[in-house]
Every structure is written in structure tokens, then in C-alpha cells.
Scaffold this motif. Structure first.
Motif, PDB file in Angstrom:
ATOM      1  N   ARG A  16     -38.381  15.716 -19.191  1.00  0.00           N
ATOM      2  CA  ARG A  16     -36.929  15.565 -19.043  1.00  0.00           C
ATOM      3  C   ARG A  16     -36.568  14.124 -18.683  1.00  0.00           C
ATOM      4  N   VAL A  17     -37.346  13.526 -17.805  1.00  0.00           N
ATOM      5  CA  VAL A  17     -37.092  12.126 -17.451  1.00  0.00           C
ATOM      6  C   VAL A  17     -37.267  11.235 -18.672  1.00  0.00           C
ATOM      7  N   LEU A  18     -38.350  11.423 -19.416  1.00  0.00           N
ATOM      8  CA  LEU A  18     -38.601  10.594 -20.592  1.00  0.00           C
ATOM      9  C   LEU A  18     -37.536  10.819 -21.660  1.00  0.00           C
ATOM     10  N   TYR A  19     -37.081  12.058 -21.796  1.00  0.00           N
ATOM     11  CA  TYR A  19     -36.035  12.374 -22.777  1.00  0.00           C
ATOM     12  C   TYR A  19     -34.795  11.509 -22.537  1.00  0.00           C
ATOM     13  N   TRP A  20     -34.359  11.422 -21.268  1.00  0.00           N
ATOM     14  CA  TRP A  20     -33.139  10.657 -20.990  1.00  0.00           C
ATOM     15  C   TRP A  20     -33.388   9.167 -21.029  1.00  0.00           C
ATOM     16  N   ILE A  21     -34.583   8.724 -20.646  1.00  0.00           N
ATOM     17  CA  ILE A  21     -34.927   7.306 -20.793  1.00  0.00           C
ATOM     18  C   ILE A  21     -34.862   6.908 -22.266  1.00  0.00           C
ATOM     19  N   ALA A  22     -35.372   7.776 -23.140  1.00  0.00           N
ATOM     20  CA  ALA A  22     -35.356   7.494 -24.575  1.00  0.00           C
ATOM     21  C   ALA A  22     -33.939   7.479 -25.135  1.00  0.00           C
ATOM     22  N   HIS A  23     -32.989   8.053 -24.405  1.00  0.00           N
ATOM     23  CA  HIS A  23     -31.598   8.059 -24.852  1.00  0.00           C
ATOM     24  C   HIS A  23     -30.752   7.060 -24.063  1.00  0.00           C
ATOM     25  N   ASN A  24     -31.395   5.937 -23.705  1.00  0.00           N
ATOM     26  CA  ASN A  24     -30.690   4.777 -23.135  1.00  0.00           C
ATOM     27  C   ASN A  24     -30.217   4.957 -21.702  1.00  0.00           C
ATOM     28  N   GLU A  25     -30.700   5.987 -21.009  1.00  0.00           N
ATOM     29  CA  GLU A  25     -30.342   6.130 -19.603  1.00  0.00           C
ATOM     30  C   GLU A  25     -31.233   5.220 -18.748  1.00  0.00           C
ATOM     31  N   ARG A  26     -30.649   4.593 -17.746  1.00  0.00           N
ATOM     32  CA  ARG A  26     -31.426   3.852 -16.764  1.00  0.00           C
ATOM     33  C   ARG A  26     -31.968   4.830 -15.725  1.00  0.00           C
ATOM     34  N   PRO A  27     -33.032   4.457 -15.003  1.00  0.00           N
ATOM     35  CA  PRO A  27     -33.611   5.394 -14.023  1.00  0.00           C
ATOM     36  C   PRO A  27     -32.601   5.950 -13.035  1.00  0.00           C
ATOM     37  N   GLN A  28     -31.682   5.108 -12.547  1.00  0.00           N
ATOM     38  CA  GLN A  28     -30.681   5.597 -11.602  1.00  0.00           C
ATOM     39  C   GLN A  28     -29.788   6.651 -12.255  1.00  0.00           C
ATOM     40  N   GLN A  29     -29.431   6.435 -13.513  1.00  0.00           N
ATOM     41  CA  GLN A  29     -28.599   7.410 -14.222  1.00  0.00           C
ATOM     42  C   GLN A  29     -29.357   8.706 -14.462  1.00  0.00           C
ATOM     43  N   VAL A  30     -30.667   8.599 -14.740  1.00  0.00           N
ATOM     44  CA  VAL A  30     -31.485   9.800 -14.927  1.00  0.00           C
ATOM     45  C   VAL A  30     -31.504  10.612 -13.634  1.00  0.00           C
ATOM     46  N   ALA A  31     -31.654   9.943 -12.504  1.00  0.00           N
ATOM     47  CA  ALA A  31     -31.664  10.639 -11.218  1.00  0.00           C
ATOM     48  C   ALA A  31     -30.354  11.391 -11.003  1.00  0.00           C
ATOM     49  N   GLU A  32     -29.234  10.736 -11.287  1.00  0.00           N
ATOM     50  CA  GLU A  32     -27.933  11.375 -11.104  1.00  0.00           C
ATOM     51  C   GLU A  32     -27.756  12.543 -12.061  1.00  0.00           C
ATOM     52  N   ARG A  33     -28.190  12.373 -13.304  1.00  0.00           N
ATOM     53  CA  ARG A  33     -28.016  13.430 -14.305  1.00  0.00           C
ATOM     54  C   ARG A  33     -28.852  14.663 -13.964  1.00  0.00           C
ATOM     55  N   LEU A  34     -30.083  14.448 -13.492  1.00  0.00           N
ATOM     56  CA  LEU A  34     -30.996  15.557 -13.228  1.00  0.00           C
ATOM     57  C   LEU A  34     -30.886  16.083 -11.803  1.00  0.00           C
ATOM     58  N   GLY A  35     -30.112  15.403 -10.961  1.00  0.00           N
ATOM     59  CA  GLY A  35     -29.959  15.860  -9.597  1.00  0.00           C
ATOM     60  C   GLY A  35     -31.208  15.692  -8.754  1.00  0.00           C
TER      61      GLY A  35
END
Length: 297
Positions: free
Chosen positions: A223-242
Motif C-alpha cells: 500500500r505504501v509503495l502503491y501511493w509512492i508510485a502515484h506521486n505521493e510524498r511519504p508525509q502524504q502517504v502517512a496521512e492517506r493511510l492513517g
């Protein structure tokens, strides 16, 4: 009847940033609860595109739409192929890469479960055409296509972002575009689109390594890699995944360790989330064809 679900606006962009805010203002005026604006554009080598993006950024400080005084996130998506960002459509290969990327964008947004408002207004006409042709396959009956009408007299006054917002008397309005819902009515069209996307991707050692890496990751790491591959920054991934940023960093470290091993890199070889994005983005529709990976397991 309950409140409308939060929705996403998608628009293409060239050198005219005001088309994005005109359309957004009109949707908000209609009562649409827009939570995110996705702007699709070519690599900003052209000064007009670069200036348009900078002008839009000023409208959304810290994911807040200042004009409407409400939180709305602006997300910029640069069109690319497996070599990197694209500056234009110059041949059949780049045209197919743009088509594949637009398919990927719509698939990603549909995976969020939000209604989509797709605006066919900004940027090159070929982009609007490709977005329309993709939309009729991947949009559902909860989604909408829009044309932005701007009177010629006001068009000149607003050109190049001189006016980012219109008054009622300026005559700017959205016109809903009727379209056939081929994908919703005939799901086979979507399956065929996915097959064509797979055939367009080049066979390479890196492709196989990405597949092997994906298989070795845990569901949470995927899930983390999925959002990284879609241009999310790590901080945004944290917020999106809670989850916490520290947890995201831990998952990224584990992903990098797997990649170093498969790519036969030294254990201390530096890797960034940008490297992971470039490796995995082109084939993410194949690794996660159903959208966001399940977090269970």
C-alpha cells in the motif's frame, strides 16, 4: 437524502491556469463538495505551463483553497512514459504513453470511490480528446464530464491567469457533456483497455524485478509503495493511510532492502522514494490491477 459524497475534479492544463479555478468555482457554486483537484499536464519545460502551475499553487496554499476558504488539495500529475516526463505528444509512441497514463490516473481516482468531475477545458486539444475517450470507458453514472464556456470578451481579460475568478456577470459557466457509459454498461471494454495497457509496456529485466519485489512485500508495504508510485510524498502517504510518518519510513526501508537485493546493489547504496516511484509507476496497473492493495493479511 444525505449529504453528497466528497468528489474529485480532474482537469488538463496548458498555459491558462484560470480554467481550473473557473471550473472549480462553478462546481462549488453548484454545491459539489470537491475535496481534491487533479491537474494533468506535460513536463513544465514551456514557460507558460510553468507559470500556470506556479499561479495555481498560489491559489491552494497548504492544501487550502483560499478563494472559497475551504480545504481542497491540489495535486499536479505530469504525464510520463517509462523513460520519464513527457514534454508533448510528438509521435504514436508518446500518444500511446499519454493514453496509458490517463487510463492509470482515472483508475487510481475511481479506486477512491469518489464521484469524478472531469473538465475538458485546459491544455492541448489532443489531451481533452484522449481524456474524453478514456472517460467513456472508465467513468460511471455517478461521474460527470464538463465543458467550460467563457465568453470571448472575458476570455481575453482573463488570459494567462490575469483573472483567476469570474463574477456572475462575466458569463462563465459549466456545460455538462453527455457521454456514453461504455465501461459501466459493458465491463469488457475496461478489461480490454487493461490488456492493451499491458501489451504496451516493454519487457525488461527491470519489469521482472519489479514483479519479484512486489511479491515479496507485505500488504502494508504494498500500500505504501502503491501511493509512492502515484506521486505521493511519504508525509502524504502517512496521512492517506492513517499511519505515522515513522511507520511509512520503516516500510520504505524494507522496500528499499528488497530492491537492493533484486537489483544487486550494495546494502549501503542510496535509494530514495523518487527511485521507487520511477521504477514501479509504469507497471503499477499490472501489479495492482484492482486499485489500492488490500491492507489485510
Amino acid at each position: 437524502m444525505g449529504p453528497r459524497p466528497v468528489s474529485t475534479m480532474i482537469a488538463t492544463l496548458g498555459g491558462q491556469p484560470q480554467v481550473v479555478t473557473f471550473a472549480l468555482d462553478a462546481l462549488l457554486e453548484r454545491g459539489e463538495p470537491i475535496g481534491e483537484v487533479v491537474v494533468i499536464h506535460f513536463a513544465p519545460h514551456d514557460p507558460r505551463t510553468r507559470q500556470a502551475l506556479e499561479r495555481l499553487d498560489r491559489e491552494f496554499p497548504n492544501d487550502f483553497y483560499a478563494h472559497a476558504q475551504r480545504p481542497i488539495r491540489l495535486r499536479r500529475v505530469v504525464l510520463r512514459d517509462h523513460h520519464g516526463p513527457l514534454v508533448d505528444i510528438v509521435d504514436e509512441q508518446t500518444a500511446d504513453a499519454v493514453r496509458a497514463h490517463i487510463v492509470e490516473i482515472l483508475r487510481l481516482e475511481k479506486a477512491q470511490g469518489r464521484p469524478l468531475h472531469v473538465v475538458l477545458a485546459g491544455g492541448r486539444r489532443i489531451l481533452a480528446l484522449m481524456l474524453f475517450l478514456t472517460a467513456i470507458v472508465h467513468l460511471d453514472y455517478s461521474d460527470h464530464l464538463w465543458h467550460l464556456y467563457t465568453p470571448r470578451s472575458f476570455l481575453e481579460l482573463a488570459r494567462d491567469g490575469q483573472r483567476m475568478h469570474a463574477r456572475p456577470e462575466d458569463g462563465v459557466r459549466l456545460v455538462e457533456v453527455p457521454f456514453p457509459h461504455w465501461g459501466a454498461d459493458f465491463p469488457g471494454f475496461r478489461q480490454l483497455s487493461s490488456i492493451q495497457l499491458q501489451q504496451a509496456l516493454p519487457a525488461s529485466r527491470d519489469l521482472e524485478r519489479c514483479r519479484q519485489a512486489w511479491q515479496r512485500l507485505t500488504p502494508a508495504q504494498r500500500r505504501v509503495l502503491y501511493w509512492i508510485a502515484h506521486n505521493e510524498r511519504p508525509q502524504q502517504v502517512a496521512e492517506r493511510l492513517g499511519i505515522t510518518p515513522k511507520t511509512v519510513d520503516s516500510h520504505l526501508d524494507a522496500i528499499k532492502d528488497v530492491c537492493r537485493e533484486l537489483w544487486e546493489l550494495p546494502p549501503d547504496h542510496p535509494l530514495s522514494y523518487h527511485n521507487l516511484r520511477e521504477w514501479f509507476r509504469p507497471i503499477m496497473p499490472l501489479l495492482a490491477p484492482g486499485g489500492v492493495p488490500d491492507s489485510s493479511g
